[in-house]
Design an enzyme around this catalytic site. Structure first.
Site, mmCIF file in Angstrom:
data_model
loop_
_atom_site.group_PDB
_atom_site.id
_atom_site.type_symbol
_atom_site.label_atom_id
_atom_site.label_comp_id
_atom_site.label_asym_id
_atom_site.label_seq_id
_atom_site.Cartn_x
_atom_site.Cartn_y
_atom_site.Cartn_z
ATOM 1 N N LYS A 1 4.147 -30.506 -8.275
ATOM 2 C CA LYS A 1 5.026 -31.082 -9.255
ATOM 3 C C LYS A 1 6.105 -30.299 -9.474
ATOM 4 O O LYS A 1 6.103 -29.003 -9.652
ATOM 5 C CB LYS A 1 4.006 -31.133 -10.513
ATOM 6 C CG LYS A 1 4.679 -32.381 -11.561
ATOM 7 C CD LYS A 1 3.805 -32.428 -12.606
ATOM 8 C CE LYS A 1 3.915 -33.197 -13.719
ATOM 9 N NZ LYS A 1 3.166 -33.124 -15.103
HETATM 10 C C1 E4P Z 1 2.814 -35.441 -17.204
HETATM 11 O O1 E4P Z 1 3.063 -35.605 -15.907
HETATM 12 C C2 E4P Z 1 3.880 -34.867 -18.101
HETATM 13 O O2 E4P Z 1 3.920 -33.793 -18.134
HETATM 14 C C3 E4P Z 1 3.287 -35.216 -19.471
HETATM 15 O O3 E4P Z 1 3.010 -36.488 -19.432
HETATM 16 C C4 E4P Z 1 4.041 -34.808 -20.618
HETATM 17 O O4 E4P Z 1 3.776 -35.312 -21.946
HETATM 18 P P1 E4P Z 1 4.269 -34.958 -23.187
HETATM 19 O O5 E4P Z 1 5.548 -35.477 -23.701
HETATM 20 O O6 E4P Z 1 3.317 -35.514 -24.459
HETATM 21 O O7 E4P Z 1 3.990 -33.321 -23.526
#
Ligand code: E4P
Length: 218
Positions: free
Chosen positions: A87
């Site tokens: 990622k």
């Molecule tokens: C996943 O890939 C993201 O990092 C995550 O969905 C972020 O979510 P949040 O906005 O609830 O922190």
């Protein structure tokens, strides 16, 4: 539409996996910290533990913000397990890193995406997934689902292979709206996935079926 669970909590991942509908997991440094996972060795082991629970892709995020650091980290993460997807944030060096990983056949999830322009760069660089954060957009008076629609339309038009992974999902209705918009994947908290089960008519109907059965069969 694929379902990923958006957590680093092993119990929740096990519960979602046991449901039989789980296609993968996304994590981020905040989710890892929430579980108290710290130190490079423990963090890497935690990713391996997650991979051992689920069958699908597991996103593991780099914390470097320079090209060399992202490459080093990403290659180490990808070497941990065949299910790992690296990622990478949508910053300048992140785009370069995604292109590098794509050329090396290392799969990537381009994260922290808040605009169609960012999604275009991610796809051009060869990201496997692009993660628009819909909940955080909604939190800022901007329609997150509309961004999903825009990116899906753009990727279809230009036949990009990058999959749209709707992230930052807060509730069940977000999942439904992302499905309508044509997202390839929704990464959701466990509550939002389980929320899809809810309907009062199901509960009322089931109670009646069981009561009628009992009346006749005792
Ligand atoms: C996943 O890939 C993201 O990092 C995550 O969905 C972020 O979510 P949040 O906005 O609830 O922190």
């Amino acid at each position: 539409m694929k379902f990923f669970i958006d957590t680093a909590n092993l119990k929740q991942i096990e519960e979602a996996q046991a449901l039989g509908v789980l296609d993968g997991v996304t994590t981020n440094p905040s989710l890892m910290a929430k579980e108290g996972i710290k130190g490079e060795k423990n963090i890497k082991q935690h990713y391996i533990n997650i991979c051992n629970i689920v069958d699908g892709d597991v996103s593991a995020e780099v914390i470097s913000t320079d090209f060399e650091g992202m490459i080093r980290e990403g290659e180490e993460l990808a070497a941990l397990h065949s299910q790992i997807v690296v990622k990478v944030p949508i910053i300048k060096d992140g785009v370069k890193a995604i292109k590098y990983f794509s050329d090396k056949k290392i799969r990537t999830n381009c994260t922290l995406v808040f605009s169609a322009g960012q999604a275009l760069l991610a796809a051009k660089a060869g990201a496997t997934y692009v993660s628009p954060f819909i909940g955080r957009l909604d939190d800022n008076s901007t329609d997150g689902v509309q961004l999903i629609e825009q990116i899906v339309q753009m990727y279809n038009y230009y036949e990009f292979e990058t999959q749209v992974l709707a992230a930052s999902i807060r509730h069940t209705m977000h999942i439904i709206k992302c499905m309508e918009a044509g997202a390839d994947v929704a990464t959701c908290p466990l509550d939002a996935i389980l929320g899809l089960l809810n309907h009062p008519l199901t509960d009322i109907g089931l109670a009646k079926f069981l009561a009628d059965y009992k009346k006749v069969n005792g």
